[in-house]
Motif scaffolding. Structure first.
Motif, PDB file in Angstrom:
ATOM      1  N   ARG A 191     -37.659 -15.057  19.677  1.00 53.85           N
ATOM      2  CA  ARG A 191     -36.890 -16.072  20.416  1.00 53.85           C
ATOM      3  C   ARG A 191     -35.389 -15.814  20.354  1.00 53.85           C
ATOM      4  NH1 ARG A 191     -38.073 -21.589  18.042  1.00 53.85           N
ATOM      5  NH2 ARG A 191     -36.556 -22.200  19.595  1.00 53.85           N
ATOM      6  N   GLY A 192     -35.006 -14.834  19.563  1.00 57.11           N
ATOM      7  CA  GLY A 192     -33.586 -14.524  19.451  1.00 57.11           C
ATOM      8  C   GLY A 192     -32.881 -15.232  18.316  1.00 57.11           C
ATOM      9  N   GLU A 193     -33.676 -15.685  17.330  1.00 57.69           N
ATOM     10  CA  GLU A 193     -33.059 -16.316  16.156  1.00 57.69           C
ATOM     11  C   GLU A 193     -32.935 -15.286  15.038  1.00 57.69           C
ATOM     12  OE1 GLU A 193     -34.682 -20.900  16.368  1.00 57.69           O
ATOM     13  OE2 GLU A 193     -36.037 -19.303  15.741  1.00 57.69           O
ATOM     14  N   ASN A 194     -31.860 -15.377  14.321  1.00 54.57           N
ATOM     15  CA  ASN A 194     -31.642 -14.476  13.204  1.00 54.57           C
ATOM     16  C   ASN A 194     -31.863 -15.244  11.901  1.00 54.57           C
ATOM     17  OD1 ASN A 194     -30.863 -12.402  11.587  1.00 54.57           O
ATOM     18  ND2 ASN A 194     -28.748 -12.328  12.274  1.00 54.57           N
TER      19      ASN A 194
ATOM     20  N   PRO B 138     -26.470 -12.657  17.723  1.00 54.71           N
ATOM     21  CA  PRO B 138     -25.240 -12.545  18.516  1.00 54.71           C
ATOM     22  C   PRO B 138     -25.450 -12.346  20.029  1.00 54.71           C
ATOM     23  CG  PRO B 138     -25.065 -11.262  16.525  1.00 54.71           C
ATOM     24  CD  PRO B 138     -26.446 -11.798  16.559  1.00 54.71           C
ATOM     25  N   GLY B 139     -26.435 -11.552  20.403  1.00 52.30           N
ATOM     26  CA  GLY B 139     -26.587 -11.241  21.830  1.00 52.30           C
ATOM     27  C   GLY B 139     -27.468 -12.212  22.597  1.00 52.30           C
ATOM     28  N   SER B 140     -28.017 -13.235  21.921  1.00 55.71           N
ATOM     29  CA  SER B 140     -29.027 -14.070  22.576  1.00 55.71           C
ATOM     30  C   SER B 140     -28.428 -15.014  23.621  1.00 55.71           C
ATOM     31  CB  SER B 140     -29.797 -14.878  21.535  1.00 55.71           C
ATOM     32  OG  SER B 140     -28.922 -15.778  20.919  1.00 55.71           O
ATOM     33  N   GLU B 141     -29.195 -15.197  24.699  1.00 53.64           N
ATOM     34  CA  GLU B 141     -28.752 -16.126  25.744  1.00 53.64           C
ATOM     35  C   GLU B 141     -29.089 -17.562  25.333  1.00 53.64           C
ATOM     36  OE1 GLU B 141     -30.566 -14.942  29.411  1.00 53.64           O
ATOM     37  OE2 GLU B 141     -29.948 -12.865  29.117  1.00 53.64           O
ATOM     38  N   HIS B 142     -28.449 -18.518  25.923  1.00 54.00           N
ATOM     39  CA  HIS B 142     -28.677 -19.953  25.649  1.00 54.00           C
ATOM     40  C   HIS B 142     -28.617 -20.249  24.150  1.00 54.00           C
ATOM     41  CE1 HIS B 142     -29.925 -19.991  29.787  1.00 54.00           C
ATOM     42  NE2 HIS B 142     -30.921 -19.162  29.529  1.00 54.00           N
ATOM     43  N   SER B 143     -27.650 -19.683  23.485  1.00 54.06           N
ATOM     44  CA  SER B 143     -27.586 -19.863  22.027  1.00 54.06           C
ATOM     45  C   SER B 143     -27.378 -21.326  21.634  1.00 54.06           C
ATOM     46  CB  SER B 143     -26.479 -19.001  21.435  1.00 54.06           C
ATOM     47  OG  SER B 143     -25.229 -19.401  21.952  1.00 54.06           O
ATOM     48  N   SER B 144     -26.848 -22.134  22.545  1.00 57.47           N
ATOM     49  CA  SER B 144     -26.624 -23.550  22.211  1.00 57.47           C
ATOM     50  C   SER B 144     -27.939 -24.332  22.125  1.00 57.47           C
ATOM     51  CB  SER B 144     -25.697 -24.197  23.230  1.00 57.47           C
ATOM     52  OG  SER B 144     -26.264 -24.087  24.510  1.00 57.47           O
ATOM     53  N   ASP B 145     -29.030 -23.772  22.677  1.00 54.06           N
ATOM     54  CA  ASP B 145     -30.336 -24.447  22.627  1.00 54.06           C
ATOM     55  C   ASP B 145     -31.016 -24.298  21.271  1.00 54.06           C
ATOM     56  OD1 ASP B 145     -29.961 -25.178  25.201  1.00 54.06           O
ATOM     57  OD2 ASP B 145     -31.131 -23.523  26.045  1.00 54.06           O
ATOM     58  N   PHE B 146     -30.578 -23.338  20.473  1.00 53.30           N
ATOM     59  CA  PHE B 146     -31.273 -23.049  19.221  1.00 53.30           C
ATOM     60  C   PHE B 146     -30.897 -24.028  18.110  1.00 53.30           C
ATOM     61  CE2 PHE B 146     -31.338 -18.716  21.088  1.00 53.30           C
ATOM     62  CZ  PHE B 146     -32.701 -18.564  21.130  1.00 53.30           C
TER      63      PHE B 146
END
Lengths: 92, 147
Positions: free
Chosen positions: B138-141, B61-69
């Protein structure tokens, strides 16, 4: 055993192309059955010839397992996407 | 003691019914209750039994640039896993030996031939309690659970 799946929904898209398809498995199943019935004498002969070597029994088991696997696919859903591409497969 | 049983005993004490009738009624009440209990138990078991194994990889939820994942959402019916494991019985013994050798080479001392249908059921039953929830660097859940 589960009921066989009725529909398969496929959707792919990338930057250039979009492709979506509803595959009516409920129409394909009767067609496959008709083909199997037509080929059944040949299949029977092949199984009888191969039976003494053990391959006939294995072939029957493989057919049964393949049908079981097909019926178990109901509810399978795969959805993979990134910014540019998307793959979606759903078996209903 | 349930209400129905109390009523039957009261009727017996008031001589409204004979001992034999009371005995039969008590038996009927008991069998009805045990049937209700078993139905409720079966329903609870069916509810607890998972049907699908789900794997999701989503941006936390808090990760930046979530559209890149990359986003992954996979739902596999447990019946498909069951059918797949059953296919191991069709593997020829030569190939099975090779599988076992490869597993041993990787440090896994496990004989695939020892997998029995009861073990598979136990394994799948245990999946109901399993939940993996990992947030990567990397901020992936990443979540793996049965539902």
């Amino acid at each position: 055993m589960n009921r066989p799946p009725m529909l398969m929904h496929l959707r792919f898209h990338n930057d250039n192309r979009k492709f979506g398809l509803w595959l009516p498995l409920f129409i394909l199943i009767p067609l496959v059955l008709v083909v199997l019935i037509i080929l059944s004498p040949l299949i029977l002969i092949a199984v009888l010839i191969l039976w003494p070597s053990g391959w006939g029994k294995l072939a029957m088991c493989v057919l049964k397992a393949a049908w079981g696997l097909f019926c178990s696919m109901r509810g399978l859903e795969v959805d993979v996407q990134n910014r540019n591409e998307m793959v979606y497969i759903s078996v209903v | 003691m349930t209400e129905n049983q109390k009523k039957i005993l009261e009727m017996l004490s008031q001589n409204k019914i004979s001992t034999e009738d009371a005995y039969q009624l008590l038996n009927l009440v008991e069998s009805g209750e045990s049937r209700q209990e078993s139905t409720a138990k079966a329903e609870a078991e069916a509810k607890a039994k998972p049907k699908y194994l789900r794997v999701t990889v989503l941006p936390s939820p808090g990760s930046e640039h979530s559209s890149d994942f990359d986003r992954v959402n996979v739902r596999v019916p447990l019946s498909l896993i069951r059918a797949g494991i059953k296919l191991t019985s069709l593997i020829p013994s030569d190939a099975m030996d090779k599988v076992n050798e490869a597993l041993t080479d990787k440090g896994i001392n496990f004989d695939v031939r020892n997998v029995k249908p009861e073990d598979i059921e136990e394994l799948i039953g245990a999946l109901a309690d399993m939940e993996v929830d990992v947030i990567t660097g990397r901020g992936e859940n990443v979540k793996v659970f049965a539902e």
